[in-house]
Enzyme design. Structure first.
Site, PDB file in Angstrom:
ATOM      1  N   ASP A  18      45.791 -48.750 -22.311  1.00  0.00           N
ATOM      2  CA  ASP A  18      46.115 -50.194 -22.273  1.00  0.00           C
ATOM      3  C   ASP A  18      47.499 -50.341 -21.644  1.00  0.00           C
ATOM      4  O   ASP A  18      48.208 -49.348 -21.399  1.00  0.00           O
ATOM      5  CB  ASP A  18      46.120 -50.776 -23.696  1.00  0.00           C
ATOM      6  CG  ASP A  18      46.392 -52.283 -23.727  1.00  0.00           C
ATOM      7  OD1 ASP A  18      46.019 -52.989 -22.773  1.00  0.00           O
ATOM      8  OD2 ASP A  18      47.003 -52.762 -24.704  1.00  0.00           O
ATOM      9  N   TYR A  50      50.401 -56.920 -18.044  1.00  0.00           N
ATOM     10  CA  TYR A  50      49.473 -56.966 -16.909  1.00  0.00           C
ATOM     11  C   TYR A  50      49.059 -58.407 -16.594  1.00  0.00           C
ATOM     12  O   TYR A  50      48.782 -58.748 -15.454  1.00  0.00           O
ATOM     13  CB  TYR A  50      48.212 -56.163 -17.228  1.00  0.00           C
ATOM     14  CG  TYR A  50      48.322 -54.664 -17.038  1.00  0.00           C
ATOM     15  CD1 TYR A  50      49.524 -54.053 -16.671  1.00  0.00           C
ATOM     16  CD2 TYR A  50      47.206 -53.858 -17.224  1.00  0.00           C
ATOM     17  CE1 TYR A  50      49.600 -52.681 -16.505  1.00  0.00           C
ATOM     18  CE2 TYR A  50      47.271 -52.484 -17.054  1.00  0.00           C
ATOM     19  CZ  TYR A  50      48.469 -51.897 -16.695  1.00  0.00           C
ATOM     20  OH  TYR A  50      48.531 -50.534 -16.529  1.00  0.00           O
ATOM     21  N   GLY A  51      48.983 -59.201 -17.644  1.00  0.00           N
ATOM     22  CA  GLY A  51      48.444 -60.552 -17.495  1.00  0.00           C
ATOM     23  C   GLY A  51      49.204 -61.438 -16.531  1.00  0.00           C
ATOM     24  O   GLY A  51      48.692 -62.452 -16.063  1.00  0.00           O
ATOM     25  N   CYS A  82      41.636 -52.677 -22.426  1.00  0.00           N
ATOM     26  CA  CYS A  82      42.421 -53.807 -21.936  1.00  0.00           C
ATOM     27  C   CYS A  82      41.486 -54.694 -21.130  1.00  0.00           C
ATOM     28  O   CYS A  82      40.871 -54.228 -20.166  1.00  0.00           O
ATOM     29  CB  CYS A  82      43.543 -53.261 -21.044  1.00  0.00           C
ATOM     30  SG  CYS A  82      44.485 -54.529 -20.175  1.00  0.00           S
ATOM     31  N   THR A  84      42.270 -57.261 -19.262  1.00  0.00           N
ATOM     32  CA  THR A  84      42.822 -57.586 -17.951  1.00  0.00           C
ATOM     33  C   THR A  84      42.487 -56.473 -16.962  1.00  0.00           C
ATOM     34  O   THR A  84      41.946 -56.717 -15.871  1.00  0.00           O
ATOM     35  CB  THR A  84      44.352 -57.767 -18.050  1.00  0.00           C
ATOM     36  OG1 THR A  84      44.656 -58.625 -19.153  1.00  0.00           O
ATOM     37  CG2 THR A  84      44.913 -58.356 -16.778  1.00  0.00           C
ATOM     38  N   CYS A 196      41.683 -60.366 -25.267  1.00  0.00           N
ATOM     39  CA  CYS A 196      42.822 -59.510 -24.957  1.00  0.00           C
ATOM     40  C   CYS A 196      42.935 -58.596 -26.162  1.00  0.00           C
ATOM     41  O   CYS A 196      42.915 -59.072 -27.315  1.00  0.00           O
ATOM     42  CB  CYS A 196      44.086 -60.351 -24.810  1.00  0.00           C
ATOM     43  SG  CYS A 196      45.589 -59.345 -24.718  1.00  0.00           S
ATOM     44  N   THR A 197      43.039 -57.303 -25.907  1.00  0.00           N
ATOM     45  CA  THR A 197      43.016 -56.358 -27.030  1.00  0.00           C
ATOM     46  C   THR A 197      44.250 -56.474 -27.926  1.00  0.00           C
ATOM     47  O   THR A 197      44.246 -55.976 -29.044  1.00  0.00           O
ATOM     48  CB  THR A 197      42.858 -54.915 -26.511  1.00  0.00           C
ATOM     49  OG1 THR A 197      43.864 -54.670 -25.508  1.00  0.00           O
ATOM     50  CG2 THR A 197      41.474 -54.697 -25.931  1.00  0.00           C
ATOM     51  N   HIS A 198      45.291 -57.122 -27.442  1.00  0.00           N
ATOM     52  CA  HIS A 198      46.456 -57.352 -28.308  1.00  0.00           C
ATOM     53  C   HIS A 198      46.152 -58.356 -29.429  1.00  0.00           C
ATOM     54  O   HIS A 198      46.792 -58.320 -30.475  1.00  0.00           O
ATOM     55  CB  HIS A 198      47.628 -57.921 -27.493  1.00  0.00           C
ATOM     56  CG  HIS A 198      48.416 -56.892 -26.744  1.00  0.00           C
ATOM     57  ND1 HIS A 198      47.949 -56.263 -25.615  1.00  0.00           N
ATOM     58  CD2 HIS A 198      49.665 -56.390 -26.962  1.00  0.00           C
ATOM     59  CE1 HIS A 198      48.876 -55.424 -25.172  1.00  0.00           C
ATOM     60  NE2 HIS A 198      49.923 -55.483 -25.966  1.00  0.00           N
TER      61      HIS A 198
END
Ligand code: DGL
Length: 271
Positions: A18, A50-51, A82, A84, A196-198
């Site tokens: 990620d 990245y976004g 991720c 994105t 979003c994995t966050h």
């Protein structure tokens, strides 16, 4: 893989990648079903977020880094944890690497099956929500629903801060809620895709803000199941501690160590 490939070494890791700590939400799901698998968790913190980057920049970083890491660590499988990176570079990475690659895509299909009001919210990075990949998922699985997409970059930084042990600013979560509700049809959202994995790292804060009538959904369990199925029957045995690998040394890394150790990442290295 073909029949002439050498057998998988028991200590060959699964590489989970990620831009930051978001992929740990995928690792959590993977640990639950495959605790014996050796893991290298790689975070491109030098490229975070990245976004806010262009498609070309993300594709080049992700393909380049995964190429280097695959050569060095010889993983049995890589997971791009991720949204994105996956929605932009999954096809390209699959073309160039000779190992199974599991991506992360917004959970629009299960959300469409869950919604009762027919209105689904989707929060992701700016780069994810504009992808044709998301348009195609919407057309295929949610054509008869309303999908409201919102970029929520502030939540990425908030999730990073939370894992460093810092407090989450409630105003950032409140802002996400009010922006989503202000969209046409936003009042009727009953299902929120965390694309979003966050964001599952902020599940408590998000469900506190959106309330019990809104179900949150992400893809982590499905990704973990896919990895387990692709590695079924393979031998697993650690010969070294599982490692968290970063692309840049920075002061915040030591504050992350407890969260990493809690996930069995006992060693921290910089690429
Ligand atoms: N974790 C990443 C995702 O799933 C995004 C974070 C970033 O902007 O780098 O999209």
């Amino acid at each position: 893989m073909t029949q002439t490939d050498p057998p998988i070494r028991p200590d060959a890791p699964i590489l989970v990648f990620d831009s930051g700590v978001g992929g740990l939400t995928v690792l959590d799901a993977l640990r639950r079903i495959l605790p014996q698998a050796p893991v290298i968790y790689a975070a491109d913190n030098a490229g975070l977020p990245y976004g806010e980057k262009s498609e070309a920049e993300i594709a080049a970083r992700v393909a380049g880094l995964l190429g280097r890491m695959t050569e060095r660590f010889q993983p049995r499988l890589a997971c791009i944890a991720c949204n994105t990176a996956s929605t932009i570079a999954l096809g390209m990475v699959r073309d160039v690497l000779n190992i199974p690659i599991v991506g992360t895509v917004p959970a629009i299909k299960p959300a469409a099956a869950m919604t009762r009001t027919g209105v689904i919210g989707l929060i992701g990075t700016g780069a994810t929500i504009r992808q044709g990949y998301v348009d195609r998922l919407e057309a295929e699985f949610a054509a008869d629903k309303t999908l409201l997409r919102l970029a929520a970059p502030g939540l990425v930084a908030a999730a990073e801060a939370k894992l460093r042990g810092e407090a989450v600013d409630p105003a950032i979560v409140a802002q996400t809620l009010s922006s989503m509700r202000a969209m046409e049809g936003g009042e009727r959202i009953d299902t929120l895709v965390l694309a979003c994995t966050h964001f599952p790292l902020l599940a408590d804060e998000l469900s506190g803000a959106f309330g019990p009538q809104v179900s949150l959904i992400d893809g982590a369990d499905g990704i973990a199941r896919r990895i387990a199925s692709l590695t079924q029957g393979q031998p697993f045995g650690r010969t070294r501690p599982d490692t968290a690998l970063f692309t840049r040394a920075e002061a915040g890394l030591s504050a992350l160590k407890p969260a990493l150790a809690a996930r069995g990442l006992d060693r921290v290295e910089v690429l």
